[in-house]
Design a protein around this motif. Structure first.
Motif, mmCIF file in Angstrom:
data_model
loop_
_atom_site.group_PDB
_atom_site.id
_atom_site.type_symbol
_atom_site.label_atom_id
_atom_site.label_comp_id
_atom_site.label_asym_id
_atom_site.label_seq_id
_atom_site.Cartn_x
_atom_site.Cartn_y
_atom_site.Cartn_z
ATOM 1 N N PRO A 70 -1.078 31.685 -86.554
ATOM 2 C CA PRO A 70 -1.770 30.935 -87.603
ATOM 3 C C PRO A 70 -2.176 31.867 -88.740
ATOM 4 O O PRO A 70 -2.976 32.782 -88.542
ATOM 5 N N TRP A 135 -4.746 38.761 -94.507
ATOM 6 C CA TRP A 135 -5.923 38.073 -93.987
ATOM 7 C C TRP A 135 -7.167 38.828 -94.430
ATOM 8 O O TRP A 135 -7.115 40.024 -94.731
ATOM 9 N N ALA A 161 -5.602 33.670 -93.973
ATOM 10 C CA ALA A 161 -6.453 33.458 -92.805
ATOM 11 C C ALA A 161 -7.724 34.278 -92.980
ATOM 12 O O ALA A 161 -7.763 35.242 -93.760
ATOM 13 N N ARG A 223 -16.553 26.873 -90.733
ATOM 14 C CA ARG A 223 -15.435 25.972 -90.462
ATOM 15 C C ARG A 223 -15.427 24.809 -91.453
ATOM 16 O O ARG A 223 -14.356 24.318 -91.850
ATOM 17 N N SER A 227 -10.450 25.564 -95.288
ATOM 18 C CA SER A 227 -9.333 25.070 -94.482
ATOM 19 C C SER A 227 -8.454 26.210 -93.978
ATOM 20 O O SER A 227 -7.475 25.961 -93.265
ATOM 21 N N PRO A 229 -7.087 29.131 -91.640
ATOM 22 C CA PRO A 229 -7.217 29.398 -90.202
ATOM 23 C C PRO A 229 -8.297 30.450 -89.954
ATOM 24 O O PRO A 229 -8.357 31.462 -90.668
ATOM 25 N N TRP A 231 -9.873 33.154 -87.312
ATOM 26 C CA TRP A 231 -9.766 33.962 -86.105
ATOM 27 C C TRP A 231 -11.144 34.524 -85.786
ATOM 28 O O TRP A 231 -11.885 34.909 -86.702
ATOM 29 N N GLY A 248 -12.895 25.074 -82.909
ATOM 30 C CA GLY A 248 -11.759 24.946 -83.797
ATOM 31 C C GLY A 248 -11.193 26.221 -84.350
ATOM 32 O O GLY A 248 -10.476 26.186 -85.365
ATOM 33 N N VAL A 249 -11.454 27.372 -83.714
ATOM 34 C CA VAL A 249 -10.838 28.589 -84.217
ATOM 35 C C VAL A 249 -9.334 28.525 -83.987
ATOM 36 O O VAL A 249 -8.841 27.861 -83.068
ATOM 37 N N ALA A 250 -8.606 29.239 -84.829
ATOM 38 C CA ALA A 250 -7.147 29.255 -84.726
ATOM 39 C C ALA A 250 -6.642 30.331 -83.795
ATOM 40 O O ALA A 250 -5.503 30.270 -83.325
ATOM 41 N N GLY A 251 -7.484 31.338 -83.525
ATOM 42 C CA GLY A 251 -7.071 32.423 -82.655
ATOM 43 C C GLY A 251 -8.251 33.293 -82.275
ATOM 44 O O GLY A 251 -9.321 33.251 -82.907
ATOM 45 N N VAL A 283 -4.948 28.532 -78.037
ATOM 46 C CA VAL A 283 -4.811 29.317 -79.267
ATOM 47 C C VAL A 283 -4.241 30.672 -78.888
ATOM 48 O O VAL A 283 -4.367 31.117 -77.739
#
Length: 369
Positions: A70, A135, A161, A223, A227, A229, A231, A248-251, A283
Motif C-alpha cells: 500500500p 512515503w 503513504a 485516519r 486518504s 495509506p 502504516w 484501518g491501518v494499511a500496514g 495487512v
C-alpha cells in the motif's frame, strides 16, 4: 560509481568508509543506541542465530524480486527506512538518498526530521522516475493542528503513504550524544519540515514533540484527516498490531526504533512472527531493524515480512559516496537477496516460508521430520 569509492561486496566495508569520513560526533549519533545499547547489538545478533533450510530441484531459472505494498511497488523487498538529518552525512542530504531509491525503483520513507523539506525530497525522486513513491514518516504531535499541517504538506508534495512512528512517547536517552554534548544541529542545518507550523514564528521552526499523552485517539483523528495509506511503525506487541488493523491501518512495521528507544525491547526479528500471526494476512508487515545483508532479507521474508526497512547502512553509503553510495547499498542487497533466493529454490519472495527457518544448533533433523 565515483572514483572515490572502490567496488565493495559487503555493507560492512561501506560502514568503515563512512566511519573514516564522518565527524566522530555525527558518526556516534547515527551509530549509537539507547542505554547500554543491548538492543542495538541484539537486532543484528538475532539474525546470526537463524538459518534457512534450502529447497532443491525446484526448476527456477529466473526470479522476480518485486512486491506490491500500500503506497507503492518495490522492485526489491527493501525500502529505505526513515532516518534523520541526512545532511550530517553528506552535503546534499535527503535528495541524494531519494534519487538513489528512485533509480532502484524502491521506496524512501522520508523522515519528519529531514534536513531538506519533503517537497524537495519528492521532487528529487521524481526527477529520476516520474512514478517514484516517497512515503512520509510522522510523529503524532500532541497539538493536532501541527500534525494536520504536516500531513497536508506531505499530501501536497505527492507522498503516497504516511508512516506513523508510535514507539516514542519520550525521547530515548543516548549516552554517546550526552558524552559529546550533541543536542543541536550545526549552524545552517535544521529539521526543515518543522518550519512555519502553528505556533512557530514566520519562517521559524517548531520542535518535534514526543508526548506520552499521544494515544490511539490521535491515530483515529489522523485516519479521518487523510486518504493516504497509513502504516504504523514501532509495533512489537501482537495486541497492538490487532488494534492497529482494527483502526484501518494499511500496514504494520515491526521495529524497536533501531535500538534507539527502549533497551528492554526484544530484537525486531524476534518480535516479527507473533505480529505476523496476529495480523493473519489482513495487512502486510514490514520488518525494520538489524538487516545487514540480503540473507537477512530472506530470513525476514521467510518469517512473514512482506519487505524490510534498512536505515543505518543507507547512511553509511550516503556518507561514503553520496547518491552513488546509497545506490551501492541497494545494489548489494538486491544481489545478495537474489542469490539467497536462488539458493533456497525460490522464484519470488512468496516462496520463502516459515518452515525454512531454523535456529542454529537446535537440531535441523528434528525440525524437518
Amino acid at each position: 560509481m565515483s572514483a572515490g569509492l572502490a567496488p565493495c561486496t559487503v555493507l560492512a566495508e561501506l560502514h568503515e568508509k563512512a566511519r573514516a569520513v564522518l565527524d566522530p560526533v555525527h558518526y556516534d549519533y547515527y551509530a549509537g543506541g539507547v542505554g547500554d545499547e543491548v538492543v542495538l547489538g541484539e537486532n543484528e545478533a538475532a539474525f546470526r542465530r537463524l538459518a534457512l533450510l534450502p529447497r532443491v530441484l525446484r526448476g527456477r531459472a529466473t526470479r522476480d524480486l518485486g512486491v506490491d505494498l500500500p503506497g507503492g511497488r518495490l522492485d526489491l523487498p527493501v525500502l529505505i527506512a526513515p532516518t534523520a538529518f541526512h545532511r550530517l552525512a553528506h552535503p546534499v542530504g535527503e535528495p541524494a538518498t531519494a534519487r538513489a531509491a528512485a533509480a532502484a525503483r524502491t521506496v524512501l520513507v522520508s523522515g519528519m526530521a529531514s534536513t531538506v523539506a519533503i517537497g524537495d525530497v519528492v521532487a528529487a525522486a521524481r526527477s529520476v522516475d516520474a512514478d517514484a513513491s516517497v512515503w512520509f514518516q510522522l510523529y503524532l504531535q500532541p497539538d493536532e493542528d501541527v500534525t494536520e499541517c504536516l500531513v497536508r504538506r506531505a499530501e501536497r508534495a505527492g507522498c503516497t503513504a504516511l508512516v506513523v512512528t508510535a514507539d516514542s512517547p519520550v525521547f530515548g536517552r543516548h549516552r554517546r550524544d550526552a558524552r559529546h554534548g550533541f543536542h543541536d544541529l550545526p549552524a545552517g542545518l535544521a529539521a526543515e519540515n518543522m518550519r512555519d507550523l502553528p505556533g512557530a514564528p514566520p519562517g521559524g521552526l517548531r520542535d518535534i514533540e514526543m508526548s506520552p499523552a499521544v494515544s490511539w485517539a490521535h491515530l483515529d483523528r489522523l485516519r479521518e484527516l487523510t486518504s493516504l495509506p497509513l502504516w504504523l511503525k514501532g509495533v512489537l506487541h501482537p495486541r497492538d498490531a490487532v488494534l492497529a488493523v482494527e483502526r484501518g491501518v494499511a500496514g504494520i512495521v515491526v521495529s524497536n526504533h533501531g535500538g534507539r528507544q527502549s533497551d528492554l525491547a526484544p530484537a525486531a526479528i524476534e518480535a516479527l512472527p507473533a505480529v505476523v500471526d496476529a495480523v493473519a494476512g489482513r495487512v502486510p508487515v514490514v520488518l525494520d531493524g538489524g538487516v545487514r545483508s540480503g540473507g537477512d532479507v530472506a530470513v525476514a521474508l521467510a518469517l512473514g515480512a512482506a519487505a524490510v526497512g534498512v536505515g543505518r547502512p543507507v547512511l553509511w553509503g550516503l556518507a561514503a559516496d553520496g547518491e552513488a553510495g546509497v545506490a551501492k547499498v541497494l545494489d548489494v542487497l538486491r544481489d545478495e537477496f537474489d542469490h539467497a533466493l536462488a539458493l533456497c529454490g525460490g522464484r519470488d519472495p512468496a516462496d520463502l516460508t516459515r518452515d525454512m527457518v531454523v535456529s542454529r544448533g537446535a537440531g535441523v533433523i528434528a525440525r524437518c521430520g
